[in-house]
Design a protein around this motif. Structure first.
Motif, PDB file in Angstrom:
ATOM      1  N   ALA A   1       0.847  -1.191   0.000  1.00  0.00           N
ATOM      2  CA  ALA A   1       0.000   0.000   0.000  1.00  0.00           C
ATOM      3  C   ALA A   1       0.880   1.238   0.000  1.00  0.00           C
ATOM      4  N   ILE A   2       0.612   2.126  -0.943  1.00  0.00           N
ATOM      5  CA  ILE A   2       1.393   3.366  -1.034  1.00  0.00           C
ATOM      6  C   ILE A   2       0.487   4.534  -0.711  1.00  0.00           C
ATOM      7  N   LYS A   3       0.909   5.340   0.235  1.00  0.00           N
ATOM      8  CA  LYS A   3       0.081   6.456   0.679  1.00  0.00           C
ATOM      9  C   LYS A   3       0.129   7.595  -0.343  1.00  0.00           C
ATOM     10  N   PRO A   4      -0.817   8.520  -0.268  1.00  0.00           N
ATOM     11  CA  PRO A   4      -0.769   9.680  -1.166  1.00  0.00           C
ATOM     12  C   PRO A   4       0.440  10.561  -0.852  1.00  0.00           C
ATOM     13  N   THR A   5       1.015  11.136  -1.880  1.00  0.00           N
ATOM     14  CA  THR A   5       2.144  12.048  -1.750  1.00  0.00           C
ATOM     15  C   THR A   5       1.818  13.163  -0.762  1.00  0.00           C
TER      16      THR A   5
ATOM     17  N   GLY B   1       0.025   2.646  10.787  1.00  0.00           N
ATOM     18  CA  GLY B   1      -0.929   3.750  10.676  1.00  0.00           C
ATOM     19  C   GLY B   1      -2.105   3.376   9.807  1.00  0.00           C
ATOM     20  N   ALA B   2      -2.415   4.219   8.834  1.00  0.00           N
ATOM     21  CA  ALA B   2      -3.600   3.986   7.997  1.00  0.00           C
ATOM     22  C   ALA B   2      -3.467   2.738   7.138  1.00  0.00           C
ATOM     23  N   GLY B   3      -2.272   2.259   6.942  1.00  0.00           N
ATOM     24  CA  GLY B   3      -2.059   0.998   6.227  1.00  0.00           C
ATOM     25  C   GLY B   3      -2.688   0.986   4.855  1.00  0.00           C
ATOM     26  N   PHE B   4      -3.406  -0.087   4.546  1.00  0.00           N
ATOM     27  CA  PHE B   4      -3.987  -0.232   3.211  1.00  0.00           C
ATOM     28  C   PHE B   4      -5.096   0.779   2.943  1.00  0.00           C
ATOM     29  N   ASP B   5      -5.663   1.345   3.989  1.00  0.00           N
ATOM     30  CA  ASP B   5      -6.652   2.396   3.769  1.00  0.00           C
ATOM     31  C   ASP B   5      -6.045   3.616   3.082  1.00  0.00           C
ATOM     32  N   SER B   6      -4.734   3.787   3.239  1.00  0.00           N
ATOM     33  CA  SER B   6      -4.112   4.980   2.653  1.00  0.00           C
ATOM     34  C   SER B   6      -4.122   4.930   1.129  1.00  0.00           C
ATOM     35  N   VAL B   7      -4.340   3.743   0.555  1.00  0.00           N
ATOM     36  CA  VAL B   7      -4.378   3.615  -0.907  1.00  0.00           C
ATOM     37  C   VAL B   7      -5.471   4.522  -1.489  1.00  0.00           C
ATOM     38  N   SER B   8      -6.630   4.563  -0.827  1.00  0.00           N
ATOM     39  CA  SER B   8      -7.733   5.357  -1.381  1.00  0.00           C
ATOM     40  C   SER B   8      -7.931   6.685  -0.655  1.00  0.00           C
ATOM     41  N   GLN B   9      -6.913   7.076   0.104  1.00  0.00           N
ATOM     42  CA  GLN B   9      -6.969   8.406   0.715  1.00  0.00           C
ATOM     43  C   GLN B   9      -6.355   9.435  -0.232  1.00  0.00           C
ATOM     44  N   ARG B  10      -6.735  10.696  -0.032  1.00  0.00           N
ATOM     45  CA  ARG B  10      -6.092  11.802  -0.734  1.00  0.00           C
ATOM     46  C   ARG B  10      -5.002  12.403   0.159  1.00  0.00           C
ATOM     47  N   GLY B  11      -4.021  13.043  -0.460  1.00  0.00           N
ATOM     48  CA  GLY B  11      -2.946  13.674   0.307  1.00  0.00           C
ATOM     49  C   GLY B  11      -3.482  14.708   1.284  1.00  0.00           C
ATOM     50  N   SER B  12      -4.543  15.389   0.872  1.00  0.00           N
ATOM     51  CA  SER B  12      -5.113  16.432   1.725  1.00  0.00           C
ATOM     52  C   SER B  12      -5.768  15.827   2.964  1.00  0.00           C
ATOM     53  N   GLU B  13      -6.018  14.532   2.904  1.00  0.00           N
ATOM     54  CA  GLU B  13      -6.738  13.847   3.970  1.00  0.00           C
ATOM     55  C   GLU B  13      -5.762  13.034   4.832  1.00  0.00           C
ATOM     56  N   HIS B  14      -4.791  12.415   4.182  1.00  0.00           N
ATOM     57  CA  HIS B  14      -3.891  11.509   4.888  1.00  0.00           C
ATOM     58  C   HIS B  14      -2.857  12.246   5.748  1.00  0.00           C
ATOM     59  N   GLY B  15      -2.310  13.347   5.218  1.00  0.00           N
ATOM     60  CA  GLY B  15      -1.262  14.064   5.951  1.00  0.00           C
ATOM     61  C   GLY B  15      -1.753  14.487   7.321  1.00  0.00           C
ATOM     62  N   ASP B  16      -1.000  14.164   8.338  1.00  0.00           N
ATOM     63  CA  ASP B  16      -1.406  14.528   9.693  1.00  0.00           C
ATOM     64  C   ASP B  16      -0.961  15.964   9.966  1.00  0.00           C
ATOM     65  N   ALA B  17      -1.918  16.886  10.004  1.00  0.00           N
ATOM     66  CA  ALA B  17      -1.572  18.297  10.196  1.00  0.00           C
ATOM     67  C   ALA B  17      -0.835  18.509  11.511  1.00  0.00           C
ATOM     68  N   LEU B  18       0.157  19.395  11.453  1.00  0.00           N
ATOM     69  CA  LEU B  18       0.884  19.750  12.674  1.00  0.00           C
ATOM     70  C   LEU B  18       0.300  21.029  13.248  1.00  0.00           C
ATOM     71  N   THR B  19       0.105  21.057  14.550  1.00  0.00           N
ATOM     72  CA  THR B  19      -0.357  22.267  15.216  1.00  0.00           C
ATOM     73  C   THR B  19       0.573  22.541  16.399  1.00  0.00           C
ATOM     74  N   ALA B  20       0.379  23.662  17.005  1.00  0.00           N
ATOM     75  CA  ALA B  20       1.210  24.008  18.163  1.00  0.00           C
ATOM     76  C   ALA B  20       1.025  22.989  19.291  1.00  0.00           C
ATOM     77  N   ASP B  21      -0.106  22.303  19.265  1.00  0.00           N
ATOM     78  CA  ASP B  21      -0.373  21.304  20.305  1.00  0.00           C
ATOM     79  C   ASP B  21      -0.021  19.891  19.875  1.00  0.00           C
ATOM     80  N   GLY B  22       0.629  19.772  18.738  1.00  0.00           N
ATOM     81  CA  GLY B  22       0.983  18.427  18.272  1.00  0.00           C
ATOM     82  C   GLY B  22       0.249  18.096  16.985  1.00  0.00           C
TER      83      GLY B  22
END
Lengths: 358, 358, 358, 358
Positions: free
Chosen positions: A291-295, B246-267
């Protein structure tokens, strides 16, 4: 613990950064007597090369490989084979905005946390560009394995985003930029990629790979099991988040009476095991899926922080693959070849000559 | 290529067979000064021990561990810690029928193809019993990691056969034989197991595990990436056919805008990465999931062949786990602990003191 | 960096302390199919055993070895061979006086500086007793090498203190407690030892060893050269301070016209190389010589300090070898056998079947 | 078993042949944050470079090093440092006569026996030229060790042929082409070399080296003992046939009462141990001495055979060092530095921060 060396007996030591002077590797342990030229390696590199379709990064890198050592008069000598690929198209300015902020989902953050210093140009060491030397090393392994034992490796895209790619015709894989084994799905894949590019977003993919004519008996239980080493090789590829062997996660809801591949006088009746039992090859095809994650580098603004921990927003411009899975097939094949090569040599060490499939 | 040594700096060398004299391991590289007694190790061994419920093998093994070396006056000395577990209940006759035939889906076949000779008693070296020394070694790693950095490991069953196990209450994990984090599902799990036992069949399971308080910066790119080493550790466990981070095989059908874990001042806002980016820990929890196939030793007759290649039918009697996933949770935790331990030491070697999470 | 594992492909992991519960090792990578019983190993252990003459320590240790794994029905299975030797005669009180002071020339001091904690009983991990498991592992290697290729190992004492021991009759080596290849010198050696014992002092020795029928082509340049690995193996033996291959230090004042071993149609004319050129075996005998320093545990008072750094005087009572060189011959042979074994397997991995000397 | 990688945590992978395209190495595991430029490395390379006096080979090689990776803005990033040295002056014709015959005492023969194929140009992989990348890697280690802990390495020639070189003035070492620590002996050394050159013969040498300010506690017993690793490093240098630590072979005829280095409140009274006890550093200077055999490539005709086994005579023309020991001092220093560096990192891994000598 060496982060940059892969394999134990067929050892590949990788070096370089995306926008440094050069990238490359040193292959140690290659058997002597293998006919090898740069052209043998270049073919696989060209399959992975950027800029070959509009769906991948437009960076112009010829990825021309130079053999620096280990080959004399066209034949491997058994001494280290050093391979060099000069970086040509380094537009570092594209990455200026990421010097002080971290792209969510990107190694920017972790390299900085680990090393305290990093080369930010093009992702530096964490760039998928560093898979090129592995494809080159894999080409050497593949040539030897093909010549010695007729072992071959074929990978393909089995899913892009939520589009399943049927395996209808293996000969199609080399006919489209997606490595899709079905001609009719290609327009849908292109459409999806165009859509993502317009949206400034990215998507994931699933890549499948098989190894054929793998002899039985490869793999070192307990801890250098063939499947364990494959899992490490695959999970070590940029953006991979999951690995399956054979039935993989489907085996969770299978029954023993269903999953076990019955043995008959003519061989196995099925291959849920994916060619590995107890960490050792059965002689069936190795079947692996990743499984390859989105860029993570996308144009869509994302919440992030800067080095000082202040909140900010990040959009990444520059030349990125909207789906790194598109160019992943040759990489997956190469890594599998490196694992098989290593285990063939390990078998020879402890057991003796390998009985290759006729 | 050593099949029996796991880890580079915290090295565990495993030995033994299911029905041999003893099983055990040698741990090399453990920091000196750790208070350690057999009781510290026994607690984890007891969680994995056979015979603790009707749903697992009825073999009676106390799995009593003896520390042979490396500890003086209750404290580790920095020299190798040898751990010995004598085998007690070896009813080898149970396995007589598998001397000449191969159980489909079992390592019987591959060991024979590789080595040409094997110890067939109880699966010999390929038995899941050989995970006991890893649980013991993991207990040592866990104690050090807990004391030094408050790092902890919690695993649970998230699926049995086709029954999803919800994560509702972590405190329940230790209250049932399935390591299920939900009390209400336990009767269904028991019912399913009883059903399988009656049918002489087996099923698979999914085990999830998290590591908490893992410092950022662990992992050696390119090839001893934290997630790559985790993948190897997990795929190396008996019967595992898939690994996700982490998201594993689910990440195949995720979008980059969705998969990336946003960083905030609180983590981080989410943890699709599963605590690893670019092969290096982010400081978030490590999230790992593994697929365990159904046990191959079942009473249902299966097609197979004998050593001479003649067709035959195999039913396995004897004392087997109808779902090896039931006892897998402590193993998965231990292997994850061993990987983290190794990488903490590697970080110290190259970078210096680790900043543990307060 | 693992301090306790020797070898890459024939890997021996050693554990234990002089006065702990047990000492032993795990051998990984042994080819399957070797007939092996405890008696095969015991013979070599008995040659190294304490208490066999008045010139060595009077500790009574039977050094009885138990095979815990890796052998089934008298044949190696290719899985780890665990060997256990229980410690029997631990009179720790003999060492009470060294808990707080350091014996000059002894590892007491450095273990304490490194680990901050140590097992002081009998020298703990630093005791020469830990060579017993290596002799045991070496016995396994020797048996395989003898059976496969007629390779044999013979060591002897060539100097004791300032007494040169002439090599007049190889058959005498097994006939005296010094492993001296000359019967007539034995009374002088005994006299010297009696003198030293009376004086409460100790002396050094030189041990020579040859390996015969070693095939050409063993050794991995640049850094696992056969001679480099031999040097490490030898210098790693307790009390060894120097290692020579072939002409050794004599080669410093030789001329090229003299040192080079001329090749003829019948083989080499001499063996100044000691059987290794460019790190690779020539097919001649391997010739190795080691210098063993005098035992540091002596009854003569010596200036020293205690843990607090205060000056004090140390005399060591208890049961010590006044010359550790006396029992070193089987150890030197075993270590050389382990190196050769490892390199035979390495040759098979990269090159293929070994052409053993007929 | 990798022949081309040296070290475990500070890992140097070497590649290249004497007359190939290039030689070089990849350093993996270097701590991040070290200021490093090519000039830092070039200084040591220049000390080893050919053609700097009439007493060494007249091959004209600038040995200019290029850093290909691992350094960003003048600082190491913790990722692999690839170093490249292009070969410039390859007059392969000089070696034409050795294609079919073997020089006595040279690796020609063993490479051919091992690999069945070899690069004969300039000795190919077996050339002492391959020590240049090690000197380069050593320079990186030396800089870090100097900056972190004030650790320094000084080597010198202590004997040439049968001429003992007294250690009278360390500052002289850099003032003559022999690395002799005595000005008055230099004319005799020059005379001897001129004589040998006229005679078409070669001679051996002894090189001594010390490491200063080495912290106590380095070394991994049993098998990665500091002295064992030093022995391997030294014996792995081209033409080395013997290695001593501290008193070395003199310790054979010493008594325990004499050899043991007494401890006092002010430190040790002597250093027969050479700075290592039980395989672990004492905090004293490391003292190492190596024997270098006479060069095998000489103009004097020698008996030999050709590939077909027929007798012949060999004289080697071309540009050879009549005493490889003359240029060995920087190599010996570099290899010692690499060993110490590796062990400092190993100490940090298992034990924690190193207490450097103030």
């Amino acid at each position: 613990m060496s982060g940059s060396t892969f394999g134990e007996l067929f050892r590949v030591t990788n070096f370089g950064e995306s926008h440094g002077v050069a990238i490359g590797c040193v292959i140690d342990g290659c058997p002597p007597g293998l006919a090898l030229t740069e052209a043998d390696i270049q073919a696989d590199l060209d399959r992975r090369r950027p800029g070959t379709s509009r769906h991948v990064t437009q960076r112009k890198e010829p990825d021309a490989v130079e053999i620096l050592s280990g080959v004399y008069e066209g034949v491997t000598t058994g001494t280290p084979i050093a391979l060099l690929i000069r970086n040509v198209d380094q537009r570092s300015k594209d990455y200026g905005n990421i010097l002080d902020t971290f792209r969510p989902g990107h190694a920017d953050y972790t390299y900085w946390r680990k090393y305290g210093v990093r080369d930010p140009r093009g992702g530096g060491r964490s760039s998928a560009r560093l898979t090129a030397p592995m494809v080159a090393a894999g080409a050497v392994a593949r040539k030897w394995l093909q010549e010695q034992g007729g072992i071959s490796f074929v990978g393909w895209m089995s899913q892009l985003d939520d589009i399943a790619v049927p395996f209808t015709d293996e000969s199609q894989i080399s006919q489209n930029p997606f490595f899709a084994p079905d001609a009719s799905i290609v327009p849908r894949l292109e459409e999806r990629m165009d859509e993502l590019r317009r949206a400034g977003d990215s998507c994931g993919a699933r890549i499948d790979v098989v190894a054929r004519n793998v002899p039985a008996g490869l793999g070192e239980p307990l801890f250098s099991k063939l499947d364990a080493d494959i899992a490490a090789a695959m999970m070590g590829i940029n953006a991979v988040k999951g690995v399956e062997i054979g039935a993989g996660f489907d085996s969770v809801s299978q029954r023993g009476s269903e999953h076990g591949d019955a043995l008959t006088a003519d061989g196995f009746e099925s291959n849920d095991a994916g060619g590995v039992l107890g960490g050792i090859s059965t002689g069936q095809d190795l079947r692996v899926s990743v499984a390859i994650k989105p860029t993570s580098s996308i144009r869509t603004p994302q919440r992030s922080i800067d080095r000082q921990g202040n909140e900010t927003s990040v959009e990444t411009f520059g030349r990125h693959d909207p789906c790194v899975g598109i160019r992943a097939t040759p990489i997956v094949e190469a890594m599998l070849a490196l694992v098989v090569m290593d285990h063939v040599l390990a078998f020879r060490a402890q057991i003796g000559p390998v009985e290759f499939t006729p």
